[in-house]
Design an enzyme around this catalytic site. Structure first.
Site, PDB file in Angstrom:
ATOM      1  N   VAL A 182      15.330  -5.079 -15.294  1.00 12.52           N
ATOM      2  CA  VAL A 182      15.002  -4.816 -13.884  1.00 12.52           C
ATOM      3  C   VAL A 182      13.925  -3.738 -13.879  1.00 12.52           C
ATOM      4  O   VAL A 182      13.995  -2.777 -14.669  1.00 12.52           O
ATOM      5  CB  VAL A 182      16.267  -4.372 -13.112  1.00 12.52           C
ATOM      6  N   TYR A 211      27.884  -5.024 -19.058  1.00 14.00           N
ATOM      7  CA  TYR A 211      28.228  -6.430 -18.837  1.00 14.00           C
ATOM      8  C   TYR A 211      29.703  -6.742 -18.605  1.00 14.00           C
ATOM      9  O   TYR A 211      30.038  -7.854 -18.202  1.00 14.00           O
ATOM     10  CB  TYR A 211      27.709  -7.278 -20.015  1.00 14.00           C
ATOM     11  N   PHE A 262      18.978 -12.366 -30.625  1.00 15.16           N
ATOM     12  CA  PHE A 262      18.215 -13.004 -29.552  1.00 15.16           C
ATOM     13  C   PHE A 262      18.188 -12.063 -28.381  1.00 15.16           C
ATOM     14  O   PHE A 262      18.892 -11.038 -28.358  1.00 15.16           O
ATOM     15  CB  PHE A 262      18.830 -14.363 -29.154  1.00 15.16           C
TER      16      PHE A 262
HETATM   17  C1  LIG Z   1      20.501  -2.649 -17.287  1.00 17.00           C
HETATM   18  C2  LIG Z   1      19.727  -3.049 -16.036  1.00 17.00           C
HETATM   19  C3  LIG Z   1      19.287  -4.495 -16.175  1.00 17.00           C
HETATM   20  C4  LIG Z   1      20.651  -2.876 -14.812  1.00 17.00           C
HETATM   21  O1  LIG Z   1      20.004  -3.372 -13.678  1.00 17.00           O
HETATM   22  P1  LIG Z   1      20.373  -2.823 -12.182  1.00 17.00           P
HETATM   23  O2  LIG Z   1      19.667  -3.701 -11.230  1.00 17.00           O
HETATM   24  O3  LIG Z   1      20.149  -1.367 -12.137  1.00 17.00           O
HETATM   25  O4  LIG Z   1      21.932  -3.106 -12.120  1.00 17.00           O
HETATM   26  P2  LIG Z   1      22.816  -3.121 -10.773  1.00 17.00           P
HETATM   27  O5  LIG Z   1      22.148  -2.241  -9.726  1.00 17.00           O
HETATM   28  O6  LIG Z   1      23.090  -4.509 -10.372  1.00 17.00           O
HETATM   29  O7  LIG Z   1      24.106  -2.402 -11.301  1.00 17.00           O
HETATM   30  C5  LIG Z   1      25.406  -2.947 -11.224  1.00 17.00           C
HETATM   31  C6  LIG Z   1      26.383  -1.897 -11.656  1.00 17.00           C
HETATM   32  O8  LIG Z   1      26.216  -1.637 -13.057  1.00 17.00           O
HETATM   33  C7  LIG Z   1      25.952  -0.249 -13.252  1.00 17.00           C
HETATM   34  N1  LIG Z   1      24.950  -0.171 -14.300  1.00 17.00           N
HETATM   35  C8  LIG Z   1      23.923  -1.027 -14.492  1.00 17.00           C
HETATM   36  N2  LIG Z   1      23.207  -0.645 -15.554  1.00 17.00           N
HETATM   37  C9  LIG Z   1      23.781   0.453 -16.049  1.00 17.00           C
HETATM   38  C10 LIG Z   1      23.491   1.297 -17.137  1.00 17.00           C
HETATM   39  N3  LIG Z   1      22.438   1.061 -17.918  1.00 17.00           N
HETATM   40  N4  LIG Z   1      24.312   2.346 -17.336  1.00 17.00           N
HETATM   41  C11 LIG Z   1      25.370   2.579 -16.523  1.00 17.00           C
HETATM   42  N5  LIG Z   1      25.695   1.802 -15.473  1.00 17.00           N
HETATM   43  C12 LIG Z   1      24.898   0.754 -15.241  1.00 17.00           C
HETATM   44  C13 LIG Z   1      25.420   0.249 -11.923  1.00 17.00           C
HETATM   45  O9  LIG Z   1      25.601   1.615 -11.748  1.00 17.00           O
HETATM   46  C14 LIG Z   1      26.231  -0.563 -10.939  1.00 17.00           C
HETATM   47  O10 LIG Z   1      27.516   0.007 -10.832  1.00 17.00           O
HETATM   48  P3  LIG Z   1      28.335  -0.060  -9.456  1.00 17.00           P
HETATM   49  O11 LIG Z   1      28.530  -1.515  -9.160  1.00 17.00           O
HETATM   50  O12 LIG Z   1      29.604   0.662  -9.763  1.00 17.00           O
HETATM   51  O13 LIG Z   1      27.457   0.626  -8.446  1.00 17.00           O
HETATM   52  C15 LIG Z   1      18.479  -2.147 -15.839  1.00 17.00           C
HETATM   53  O14 LIG Z   1      18.905  -0.812 -15.780  1.00 17.00           O
HETATM   54  C16 LIG Z   1      17.435  -2.301 -16.924  1.00 17.00           C
HETATM   55  O15 LIG Z   1      16.552  -3.122 -16.827  1.00 17.00           O
HETATM   56  N6  LIG Z   1      17.543  -1.480 -18.006  1.00 17.00           N
HETATM   57  C17 LIG Z   1      16.581  -1.494 -19.086  1.00 17.00           C
HETATM   58  C18 LIG Z   1      16.572  -2.809 -19.862  1.00 17.00           C
HETATM   59  C19 LIG Z   1      17.929  -3.186 -20.381  1.00 17.00           C
HETATM   60  O16 LIG Z   1      18.685  -2.376 -20.871  1.00 17.00           O
HETATM   61  N7  LIG Z   1      18.223  -4.478 -20.248  1.00 17.00           N
HETATM   62  C20 LIG Z   1      19.450  -5.059 -20.728  1.00 17.00           C
HETATM   63  C21 LIG Z   1      19.176  -5.746 -22.008  1.00 17.00           C
HETATM   64  S1  LIG Z   1      20.648  -6.414 -22.721  1.00 17.00           S
END
Ligand SMILES: CC(C)(COP(=O)(O)OP(=O)(O)OC[C@H]1O[C@@H](n2cnc3c(N)ncnc32)[C@H](O)[C@@H]1OP(=O)(O)O)[C@@H](O)C(=O)NCCC(=O)NCCS
Length: 404
Positions: A85, A124, A404
């Protein structure tokens, strides 16, 4: 009403969503030349984007594959291989919307399992994924050799990059999915994850083992310079990236070969099976150390009845599981699981658990007793936990072995 929309991406949105993903992962963007070479592998089908004012702000991507489950069967799976994101849109529910769209779509398509490698362990579980397979990082300090009597016949040869590009996909397929958690590597996986390393980025070498029935194992490895200006000279490290064998002899012989390479201080292999017996293969047990044991494959049972029916179970009296699945409510319900198989039931529940905990049991890595201690399973009668331990246990620990 939300200020963004989630939908499948179009062909025109492949490059901007790929760039978005790489930026979220802090990776360099591909040059136009690189994109021309592997961009086709980032196909639009299976990818959902989140868009604000028509500009991508989030992506989740997956490719279809199959995954081995306990007992030797394989089921349909989606390997979720790209989630990100945009930094100015995080913590506003974008990932939640993407995950919901993707899982709903996978369920409608009849996919049994979704799986992924997680950048962070806290992301997740809320979407029903559980850490279903662990992997080890093993470091062997040289000089080290196999102990006399370690079964390691056959021969090892090095391939040139063109040979490796042609042979290794065939060999991986021939080796087969022999541990729960292993996945098939479909055609688009290879250009991004393999060919790049052996033919373009350079540095990676490929060794192949030949046993009595022909080629039966391979290893990718590269040398890493560990010197730092003014710091101690630790000597070169050999980093092993991808090591597979059709039988224990092939794997042992490949380890023997890697340990025999001159001018190397340490051989380090990450993402190895948690039960790979490297230390006991060596003349000096203490030359090998497991330096990490980490979550590897996260599994999401998209179709719980199909997944439960596909795997084999150990010998024990059946148990009735009461499974809760908030995101895919069709999975919620009771299942009777025993040596004869698994099916829905109206019988009273023995164990209550969420679908992410069921994923942790599913490939055989975790014991029900342990998960109950962690507050993840509720049991009316503790004896049913022991029965579940016996039912879900596997001979080999699960392992994915494919990044992957
Ligand atoms: C991880 C990522 C995809 C999360 O996207 P996001 O749009 O912020 O997620 P959401 O807003 O839908 O969050 C849903 C919930 O998960 C939690 N959450 C999401 N990512 C989190 C993280 N990295 N650490 C802690 N909590 C997290 C949020 O706080 C939220 O909690 P709530 O429902 O209690 O409020 C984003 O932070 C990102 O792109 N990170 C860098 C790339 C990455 O790590 N990608 C994953 C590869 S496997």
């Amino acid at each position: 009403m939300s200020d963004f929309a989630v939908r499948p991406i179009t062909d025109y949105e492949r490059r901007p969503t790929f760039d978005l993903l790489l930026q979220a992962l802090h990776s360099p963007l591909p040059t136009d030349d690189a994109w021309a070479r592997f961009g086709d592998s980032w196909a639009a089908p299976g990818k959902f984007g989140a868009f604000a004012a028509d500009r991508p702000i989030g992506i989740t991507s997956g490719f279809p594959t199959t995954i081995a489950v306990p007992g030797g069967a394989s089921v349909s799976a989606t390997a979720v291989d790209g989630v990100g994101v945009r930094a100015d849109w995080t913590r506003r529910g974008v990932l939640t919307a993407l995950m919901s769209a993707q899982l709903t779509d996978l369920a409608a398509r009849g996919t049994t399992i979704a799986c992924l490698h997680a950048s962070e362990a806290v992301i997740y579980g809320r979407f029903g994924y559980g850490p279903a397979a662990l992997s080890a990082t093993v470091e062997v300090t040289r000089p080290a050799r196999l102990r006399d009597g370690a079964a390691a016949g056959g021969a090892v040869r090095l391939l040139d990059p063109a040979e490796a590009r042609d042979l290794i996909p065939v060999l991986y397929h021939r080796i087969g999915l022999h541990r729960p958690g292993m996945i098939a590597r479909p055609e688009p996986w290879w250009p991004i994850a393999h060919d790049r390393r052996v033919t373009r980025d350079g540095g990676y070498r490929v060794a192949v083992h030949t046993g009595p029935d022909g080629d039966d194992g391979f290893a990718l490895f590269c040398s890493v310079d560990q010197t730092t200006p003014g710091g101690p000279d630790h000597g070169p490290l050999l980093e092993v990236r991808d090591l597979h064998g059709a039988n224990p002899e092939a794997i042992t012989a490949l380890w023997g070969f890697l340990l025999s390479i001159d001018l190397v201080a340490t051989v380090r292999a990450s993402a190895r099976p948690a039960d790979e017996p490297v230390a006991v293969l060596l003349a000096d047990f203490r030359r090998a150390r497991t330096t990490a044991l980490e979550d590897d494959l996260w599994v999401r049972l998209v179709d719980v009845p199909a997944a439960l029916a596909a795997r084999a179970y150990g010998a024990a009296e059946p148990v009735v599981l009461d499974v809760a699945d908030r995101l895919l409510p069709a999975n919620t319900g009771r299942y009777r699981v025993g040596p004869e198989g698994a099916e829905r039931t109206d019988a009273p529940a023995d164990l209550q658990l969420d679908v992410d905990t069921l994923a942790m049991l599913y490939l055989g890595e975790w014991r029900a007793t342990t998960l109950a201690h962690a507050g993840r399973i509720t049991a009316a009668d503790p004896a049913t936990l022991t029965r579940a331990d016996r039912l879900f246990t596997t001979d080999l620990r699960p392992w994915c072995g494919t990044f992957f």
